[in-house]
Each structure stands twice: as C-alpha cells, then as structure tokens.
Design an enzyme around this catalytic site. Sequence first.
Site, PDB file in Angstrom:
ATOM      1  N   MET A   8      38.523  36.146  43.690  1.00 51.02           N
ATOM      2  CA  MET A   8      36.836  36.160  43.261  1.00 51.02           C
ATOM      3  C   MET A   8      36.657  36.073  41.975  1.00 51.02           C
ATOM      4  O   MET A   8      36.878  37.467  41.760  1.00 51.02           O
ATOM      5  CB  MET A   8      36.201  36.609  44.093  1.00 51.02           C
ATOM      6  CG  MET A   8      36.803  36.206  45.726  1.00 51.02           C
ATOM      7  SD  MET A   8      36.405  34.569  46.854  1.00 51.02           S
ATOM      8  CE  MET A   8      34.787  34.478  46.352  1.00 51.02           C
ATOM      9  N   CYS A   9      36.437  35.207  40.983  1.00 50.47           N
ATOM     10  CA  CYS A   9      36.432  35.178  39.679  1.00 50.47           C
ATOM     11  C   CYS A   9      34.784  34.724  39.313  1.00 50.47           C
ATOM     12  O   CYS A   9      34.330  33.603  39.972  1.00 50.47           O
ATOM     13  CB  CYS A   9      37.204  34.422  39.950  1.00 50.47           C
ATOM     14  SG  CYS A   9      39.059  34.925  39.908  1.00 50.47           S
TER      15      CYS A   9
END
Length: 328
Positions: free
Chosen positions: A1-2
């Site tokens: 996740m970014c």
Amino acid sequence: MCTSLTFQTTTGDRFLARTMDFAFELGGRPVAIPRHHHFSSVTNAAGFDAPYSFVGTGRDLNGYILVDGVNEYGVSAAALYFSGQAHYETEAVADQINLAPHEVLMWILGNVKSTAELGERLADLNIMEAAAPLLNIVVPLHWIISDRDGNTYVLEQETDGMHYMENPVGVMTNTPDFGWQLKNLSNYLQLQPGPHPSRQMGDLKVNAFGPGTGAMGMPGDYTSPSRFVRTAFMRQYTDDVAEDSAAINALSHMLNSVEIPKGVKLSADGSADYTQYRAYMSMHEPAFYIQPYDDQTITRVALTDALMTADQPTEFALKKSQQFNAVN
C-alpha cells in the site's frame, strides 16, 4: 500500500513524491539507467529497449526492476498496489509490446517524453499476467505518471480494459479505483484549514475550540481511501514554496501524515506493512531523492551526462546520517 502526490513550486518546478509501504523487504536503492539499455522480460525472449535514461528506486534481480523514477525528459512515474481490481491479459499479442505489470514503469520511463505521448502509445501495450522475480506473484499495479508541463495521469487496467485518466487532484493511493476515490472526496467538503464559524443552536452560541477544528472529520486511519483524502487535503493547503529544497521539505512533511510506522498496520498473518522509504522525483532537474525508514537522511541522484551515457546501470548506496551529538 502506498501514497503518491504531485507538487509545484511558485517558480513552476514540479515534483512527484511517493511512499513505498510494504511488508516484504524490497531492498531498493537509487539506480540510474543509461540510454539504450535493454531490459529482459518475463513475457517474451526479446525483451524491450529503453532509449531514454532515467533514475529511480530499483534492484538487480538478474536484471534491474524499478518501481518509481524520473527520466531525462522530466517524465516521472510510480507504481502502486492495485489489489483486487487489476486485471491483465493471459496471452501475448503479436505486433504489440507485451509486458508484465512490474515491467510497465521501466518501459514508460525509457520510452516516452510526455504524458501525451504515453496516451498515444498505450494501444501498442499488452499488459500480461506474469510473475515478478523475488515476489513470485503477478503484482497487481496501477501507475501515476506526471510530466514537467504539469500534466498528471493515472493508468489502470481492469476487467473492462485499460483506463488512462487525467488526475485533477495530483494524488493517488491504492484500491478502490481512481474514479471511486475522486467521487469519495465529495464526502469531505467540510474540511478546511481554518476553524468553522460559530453556530447558534437554540439559545446557545456554539464556538469552535480553536484552530484545527476545520479538519475535524478528516479520516486518520491507514486505509487507501483515508490516505487519499488526507493527502488531497495536505496538498491543497500546504504553503507554497519557491526553492527545490523547500519543496522536498514540504513533501516530506505532507507524507508524514500517511507514513506507516512498523507495527501499527498488521495483516491477518501478522506481517506488518510499513513505509520502507519515501521518494521525491524532481522533473525539471531531473533528479531523484530517496528517504529510507531506518535513516531519514535524503540521498539525491541527478541525471548527469555521465550517468545517461554509461555502459551499464549505476547503483548508489544510501547516505547515512552521523550519530546524534550529545548536548549536556
């Protein structure tokens, strides 16, 4: 996740920044890819060429794989997780450029001079189900792409095909899809940097407790929709700056609001997603900056003529800060 976002100085210089949030240790470091580098591909024996030089976060896995970067023409891009919605083709297509998802970013940075050119060439791409080295899975990705003229787009491929969408807010996170994230912003129109005005409730005049109350209701968790809203707010209201160093500083502070410390975001199997690094791509220099989790020192690599014309890719070790000085 970014999380990713764009930012512009008052002098017109543009940046793309991102956090890399992942549980598996990726071990990336700055890598400069020279002009005319040939990449191998897991989809075909011929691989693909990259006429243009670029620099970003990468690792040599019997051939370099990069997950973000900026090229010599100021095109910057980052690959972010898009689990549950990414959909790729199962067969190669003759007379097209067949790429695995983890290869798309290298092809973009090595082959286009603008977001407009990328839009014109997308019909030539066939993104296939093919596993990435090290992870040994088909990595579900989507991409944010920006250029030095200020154009920013999102590229997503789902069951209904490929979507190349203009990004009017300069922010991208993860699943759900980008269109959903834009619609969700309508739920947060009350957010503002200043306090809300006093309101009359019956015979009582209700006053805000003070500065900061305008942001009450802003989500603070680490889900993709919450990080999207929080980053859009930060990008909208963070003070303008003029200098490159001030821009990197501002971006670092904005990403502080979504950085994930180790241990606070656990998967069902107990693994911990955390922000392994932050990257900042300067499109006008062009130059790449990386700030790792374990040492907040920023390492900068500019695309020089020597790097762009080198025989082989050039790796750079991350800088380390000095020990803290004791103050009596």
